[in-house]
Design a protein around this motif. Sequence first.
Motif, PDB file in Angstrom:
ATOM      1  N   MET A  39      12.551  -1.462   6.636  1.00  0.00           N
ATOM      2  CA  MET A  39      12.564  -1.513   8.102  1.00  0.00           C
ATOM      3  C   MET A  39      13.420  -2.670   8.608  1.00  0.00           C
ATOM      4  O   MET A  39      13.184  -3.822   8.225  1.00  0.00           O
TER       5      MET A  39
ATOM      6  N   PHE B 144      -1.003   2.882   8.477  1.00  0.00           N
ATOM      7  CA  PHE B 144      -1.978   3.979   8.367  1.00  0.00           C
ATOM      8  C   PHE B 144      -2.670   3.971   6.997  1.00  0.00           C
ATOM      9  O   PHE B 144      -3.861   4.262   6.884  1.00  0.00           O
ATOM     10  N   GLN B 145      -1.926   3.643   5.969  1.00  0.00           N
ATOM     11  CA  GLN B 145      -2.530   3.572   4.628  1.00  0.00           C
ATOM     12  C   GLN B 145      -3.584   2.476   4.575  1.00  0.00           C
ATOM     13  O   GLN B 145      -4.643   2.637   3.959  1.00  0.00           O
TER      14      GLN B 145
ATOM     15  N   PHE C 252       5.704  -1.344  18.719  1.00  0.00           N
ATOM     16  CA  PHE C 252       4.911  -0.173  18.329  1.00  0.00           C
ATOM     17  C   PHE C 252       3.948  -0.521  17.190  1.00  0.00           C
ATOM     18  O   PHE C 252       2.813  -0.025  17.145  1.00  0.00           O
ATOM     19  N   TYR C 253       4.389  -1.364  16.273  1.00  0.00           N
ATOM     20  CA  TYR C 253       3.487  -1.853  15.211  1.00  0.00           C
ATOM     21  C   TYR C 253       2.256  -2.519  15.837  1.00  0.00           C
ATOM     22  O   TYR C 253       1.122  -2.267  15.439  1.00  0.00           O
TER      23      TYR C 253
ATOM     24  N   VAL D 165       0.808  -1.219   0.000  1.00  0.00           N
ATOM     25  CA  VAL D 165       0.000   0.000   0.000  1.00  0.00           C
ATOM     26  C   VAL D 165       0.841   1.271   0.000  1.00  0.00           C
ATOM     27  O   VAL D 165       0.301   2.380   0.037  1.00  0.00           O
ATOM     28  N   GLY D 166       2.152   1.119  -0.020  1.00  0.00           N
ATOM     29  CA  GLY D 166       3.041   2.273  -0.051  1.00  0.00           C
ATOM     30  C   GLY D 166       4.326   1.876  -0.746  1.00  0.00           C
ATOM     31  O   GLY D 166       4.485   0.716  -1.141  1.00  0.00           O
ATOM     32  N   SER D 167       5.225   2.827  -0.882  1.00  0.00           N
ATOM     33  CA  SER D 167       6.507   2.551  -1.533  1.00  0.00           C
ATOM     34  C   SER D 167       7.631   2.616  -0.509  1.00  0.00           C
ATOM     35  O   SER D 167       7.484   3.227   0.557  1.00  0.00           O
ATOM     36  N   ASN D 168       8.728   1.966  -0.820  1.00  0.00           N
ATOM     37  CA  ASN D 168       9.890   1.973   0.078  1.00  0.00           C
ATOM     38  C   ASN D 168      11.103   1.519  -0.708  1.00  0.00           C
ATOM     39  O   ASN D 168      10.963   1.077  -1.855  1.00  0.00           O
TER      40      ASN D 168
ATOM     41  N   ASP E 273       6.832  -0.482   6.228  1.00  0.00           N
ATOM     42  CA  ASP E 273       7.173   0.686   7.046  1.00  0.00           C
ATOM     43  C   ASP E 273       5.917   1.077   7.811  1.00  0.00           C
ATOM     44  O   ASP E 273       4.805   0.613   7.511  1.00  0.00           O
ATOM     45  N   LEU E 274       6.084   1.945   8.805  1.00  0.00           N
ATOM     46  CA  LEU E 274       4.978   2.301   9.697  1.00  0.00           C
ATOM     47  C   LEU E 274       3.809   2.966   8.970  1.00  0.00           C
ATOM     48  O   LEU E 274       2.639   2.672   9.254  1.00  0.00           O
ATOM     49  N   SER E 275       4.102   3.838   8.038  1.00  0.00           N
ATOM     50  CA  SER E 275       2.994   4.551   7.379  1.00  0.00           C
ATOM     51  C   SER E 275       2.086   3.598   6.607  1.00  0.00           C
ATOM     52  O   SER E 275       0.928   3.923   6.340  1.00  0.00           O
ATOM     53  N   HIS E 276       2.604   2.420   6.262  1.00  0.00           N
ATOM     54  CA  HIS E 276       1.775   1.473   5.504  1.00  0.00           C
ATOM     55  C   HIS E 276       0.601   0.971   6.351  1.00  0.00           C
ATOM     56  O   HIS E 276      -0.445   0.619   5.809  1.00  0.00           O
TER      57      HIS E 276
ATOM     58  N   LYS F 153      -6.661   3.669   6.207  1.00  0.00           N
ATOM     59  CA  LYS F 153      -7.346   4.647   5.350  1.00  0.00           C
ATOM     60  C   LYS F 153      -8.117   3.939   4.228  1.00  0.00           C
ATOM     61  O   LYS F 153      -9.280   4.270   3.958  1.00  0.00           O
TER      62      LYS F 153
END
Lengths: 226, 226
Positions: free
Chosen positions: A178, A151-152, A187-188, A109-112, A146-149, A155
Amino acid sequence: MPNPCIICVAITGSVPTKADNPAVPITVAEQVESTQAAFEAGASICHAHVRNEDGTPSSDPERFARLKEGLETHCPGMIIQFSTGGRSGAGTERGGMLSLRPDMASLSVGSNNFPTRVYENPPELVDWLAGEMLTHDIKPEVEAFDLSHIFQAVKLHREGRIADAPYIQFVMGVKNAMPVDREVFDFYVRTVDRLLPGAPWCAAGVGAGQIRVNDWSIAAGGHART
Amino acid sequence: MPNPCIICVAITGSVPTKADNPAVPITVAEQVESTQAAFEAGASICHAHVRNEDGTPSSDPERFARLKEGLETHCPGMIIQFSTGGRSGAGTERGGMLSLRPDMASLSVGSNNFPTRVYENPPELVDWLAGEMLTHDIKPEVEAFDLSHIFQAVKLHREGRIADAPYIQFVMGVKNAMPVDREVFDFYVRTVDRLLPGAPWCAAGVGAGQIRVNDWSIAAGGHART
Ligand SMILES: [Zn+2]
Ligand SMILES: [Zn+2]
Ligand SMILES: [Zn+2]
Ligand SMILES: [Zn+2]
């Protein structure tokens, strides 16, 4: 047994070859045989990549179809998860096999960054892959590199683009993404508990960190990728 | 005043135009004037992007040179930080002005999604930009758009590719990257404290979250981007 651990077996992956380890199953017949052994040993999900004859990654729907057929015959009841990961094709090619309606599919859901390049998952492609999974009634496994994934994923769920609470996998240990880190792992877990109360999750340690992350995950009530 | 807050003013950025707000400084003369006002109001760092005549983002070293000259004249002692961000050019073009030896430059160390595309920072480019900063004695400001970027900064420092403890900026509020989230902010702070004990850090909230993130950052002992 209030919360049995789900073991997901990644029989082949997209990187290792027979030169790395002769036991890596490459042909569909080898993959089915290898999955059956894992199934009989207790694995419930098969995370599948397919390969070309020469061992290179493929996203050929015909190969995925033959694999699915073999697994349905030899591993009745096992959950079949196709990878839509970016090593086996570019753009929408990565989801060309979703019309085969596997039970699940991986969804980035995101890039890295990856060891030598950018793992590109542009927003438009993410939306398209999620849409295909909705259309074909496929449960996504969200790969959180990664962490923002995380949140994605939340969403996408709030926007109705992931039907149920997303099943998120924490991926740790990929170079330039990561690393395997206990504080981040905790934290995840807390973040999923906060944003998706009660939702199950799993974790994968890549390479040297595999067993360590499996241990953490099982002890914390999560599920495991082998 | 044991720990004065460093205010970094991003006078122009790479996205807003005069159509969004007529006060956005576009020409070098406007940028110098605007920076001087911020400098006189207490800002210590100028984070600079340059623009073409039509307002589109540019990475033209000649424009950066004129801006630096103007800032040195009108804002003596102000720290000049050039952006090497990805909206103003592709590949090594993004660092073409580093030979001008600004005091600082922004450095992205990983990739992530932006509102409509992938913000691409492949490992090779990151290494090249970090190398140019070493060569020209420029202090990087690491832009952490996600948690793993903090780990990447630490790794670059351990490998000697960032000379001193990296100065990390947490960037929150970019659509499709990390949202503005208090728990994440606190975890970012704890992670920097754990991996780079004593190192200063700063935070930027993009768009609607700007003031909120400034407040958090100042209260937690960090520095602020306006
Ligand atoms: Zn995979
Ligand atoms: Zn069989
Ligand atoms: Zn900038
Ligand atoms: Zn002046």
